[in-house]
Design a protein around this motif. Structure first.
Motif, PDB file in Angstrom:
ATOM      1  N   ILE A 145       5.977  18.661  -7.053  1.00 48.26           N
ATOM      2  CA  ILE A 145       6.930  17.434  -6.677  1.00 48.26           C
ATOM      3  C   ILE A 145       6.144  16.409  -5.871  1.00 48.26           C
ATOM      4  CG2 ILE A 145       7.919  18.666  -4.473  1.00 48.26           C
ATOM      5  CD1 ILE A 145      10.393  16.911  -4.881  1.00 48.26           C
ATOM      6  N   ILE A 146       5.950  15.089  -6.248  1.00 50.21           N
ATOM      7  CA  ILE A 146       5.276  14.318  -5.551  1.00 50.21           C
ATOM      8  C   ILE A 146       6.384  13.046  -4.999  1.00 50.21           C
ATOM      9  CG2 ILE A 146       3.637  12.135  -6.097  1.00 50.21           C
ATOM     10  CD1 ILE A 146       2.552  13.918  -8.639  1.00 50.21           C
ATOM     11  N   VAL A 147       5.810  12.811  -3.744  1.00 48.73           N
ATOM     12  CA  VAL A 147       6.607  11.477  -2.952  1.00 48.73           C
ATOM     13  C   VAL A 147       5.701  10.729  -2.577  1.00 48.73           C
ATOM     14  CG1 VAL A 147       7.757  11.069  -0.656  1.00 48.73           C
ATOM     15  CG2 VAL A 147       8.389  13.495  -1.960  1.00 48.73           C
ATOM     16  N   THR A 148       5.974   9.250  -2.695  1.00 50.98           N
ATOM     17  CA  THR A 148       5.127   8.271  -2.573  1.00 50.98           C
ATOM     18  C   THR A 148       5.943   7.404  -1.425  1.00 50.98           C
ATOM     19  OG1 THR A 148       5.764   6.374  -4.332  1.00 50.98           O
ATOM     20  CG2 THR A 148       4.079   8.287  -4.826  1.00 50.98           C
ATOM     21  N   VAL A 149       5.233   6.651  -0.840  1.00 49.31           N
ATOM     22  CA  VAL A 149       5.944   5.737   0.414  1.00 49.31           C
ATOM     23  C   VAL A 149       4.905   4.450   0.406  1.00 49.31           C
ATOM     24  CG1 VAL A 149       6.486   5.436   2.632  1.00 49.31           C
ATOM     25  CG2 VAL A 149       6.362   7.822   1.858  1.00 49.31           C
ATOM     26  N   THR A 150       5.858   3.324  -0.054  1.00 41.90           N
ATOM     27  CA  THR A 150       5.223   2.269  -0.268  1.00 41.90           C
ATOM     28  C   THR A 150       5.774   1.356   0.771  1.00 41.90           C
ATOM     29  OG1 THR A 150       4.929   2.672  -2.630  1.00 41.90           O
ATOM     30  CG2 THR A 150       4.636   0.228  -1.880  1.00 41.90           C
ATOM     31  N   GLU A 151       4.728   0.568   1.358  1.00 46.52           N
ATOM     32  CA  GLU A 151       5.217  -0.406   2.428  1.00 46.52           C
ATOM     33  C   GLU A 151       5.808  -1.679   1.986  1.00 46.52           C
ATOM     34  OE1 GLU A 151       6.270  -1.888   6.239  1.00 46.52           O
ATOM     35  OE2 GLU A 151       5.388   0.114   5.763  1.00 46.52           O
ATOM     36  N   LYS A 178       0.867  -1.153  -0.035  1.00 44.18           N
ATOM     37  CA  LYS A 178       0.004  -0.063   0.014  1.00 44.18           C
ATOM     38  C   LYS A 178       0.950   1.307  -0.040  1.00 44.18           C
ATOM     39  CE  LYS A 178      -3.883  -2.208   0.103  1.00 44.18           C
ATOM     40  NZ  LYS A 178      -4.800  -2.267  -0.971  1.00 44.18           N
ATOM     41  N   THR A 179       0.209   2.377  -0.439  1.00 39.56           N
ATOM     42  CA  THR A 179       1.091   3.589  -0.950  1.00 39.56           C
ATOM     43  C   THR A 179       0.350   4.794  -0.252  1.00 39.56           C
ATOM     44  OG1 THR A 179       2.092   2.472  -2.737  1.00 39.56           O
ATOM     45  CG2 THR A 179       1.918   5.081  -2.663  1.00 39.56           C
TER      46      THR A 179
END
Length: 218
Positions: free
Chosen positions: A91-97, A50-51
């Motif tokens: 700017i876009i930042v995605t954090v994915t487990e 998931k993000t």
């Protein structure tokens, strides 16, 4: 005005207890000095794969001549540092487990005028001498020390290494861009400032980029 503090051991909000990995890197005293909004962002545990998406705007950027050349040279290993000093760009930042690696995958997409966006990928793993390492690919990683400075969450590199299989070799300082410092400052109203700077031992500050973010609506 600083956010109201809730003692860590007595918080009535179960969401603050979802993920204790970042919290475990700080003392109770330091964690207690952070605004609750930062607690929430760094205590939100995602299901595997998931993000979370954060959208922002770059409002400060600076690359010295040496910094520009270092950033270009590092494109050979994936381009982990900003290559443009453009401001006013999204700017876009995605954090994915990533449960298999026991950490998180971070992807930063920064627009560049008249050019394709720059994409920076890295993986944070809760391991190593400081409890947190960031991998940028090609076997290169850096240990990060987490601290709190005036209600700001700070991540600072304390050494780089090269790994191949089980082999791990520390990298000499002259082979690295310098000390990387990333700060996360809550601005209230759901916004926060994310700043990164690189300070070279000989040339001083060579790269600095700052942007204001908020979590994207689902």
């Amino acid at each position: 005005m600083a956010s109201t503090r809730i003692p860590r051991s007595r918080t009535p909000d179960a969401r603050l207890l979802d993920d204790s990995r970042f919290r475990a890197l700080l003392s109770d005293e330091d964690w207690g000095r952070l605004p609750v909004a930062i607690w929430r962002r760094f205590s939100k545990r995602l299901s595997d794969g998931k993000t979370i998406v954060y959208v922002g705007l770059v409002d400060e950027a600076c690359l010295s001549r040496i910094g520009w050349w270092i950033a270009q040279l590092l494109r050979a290993i994936g381009g982990p540092l900003p290559t443009s000093a453009a401001t006013g760009v999204p700017i876009i930042v995605t954090v994915t487990e990533d449960a298999s690696a026991g950490g998180q995958t971070w992807t930063r997409i920064c627009a560049r005028r008249r050019r394709f966006p720059q994409v920076i990928r890295s993986a944070k793993c809760f391991a190593g001498p400081t409890g947190l390492e960031e991998y940028v690919g090609f076997g290169i990683s850096m240990a990060l020390r987490v601290s709190v400075e005036q209600e700001v969450l700070v991540f600072r590199s304390v050494g780089y290494s090269f790994g191949a299989g089980r082999l791990r070799l520390p990298m000499p300082a002259w082979l690295t861009p310098g000390v990387l410092t990333v700060t996360h400052k809550d601005l209230g109203g759901g916004e926060f400032r994310f700043t990164q700077e690189v300070v070279h031992p000989r040339f001083g500050e060579i790269i600095r980029q700052s942007a204001v973010f908020r979590e994207a609506s689902s």
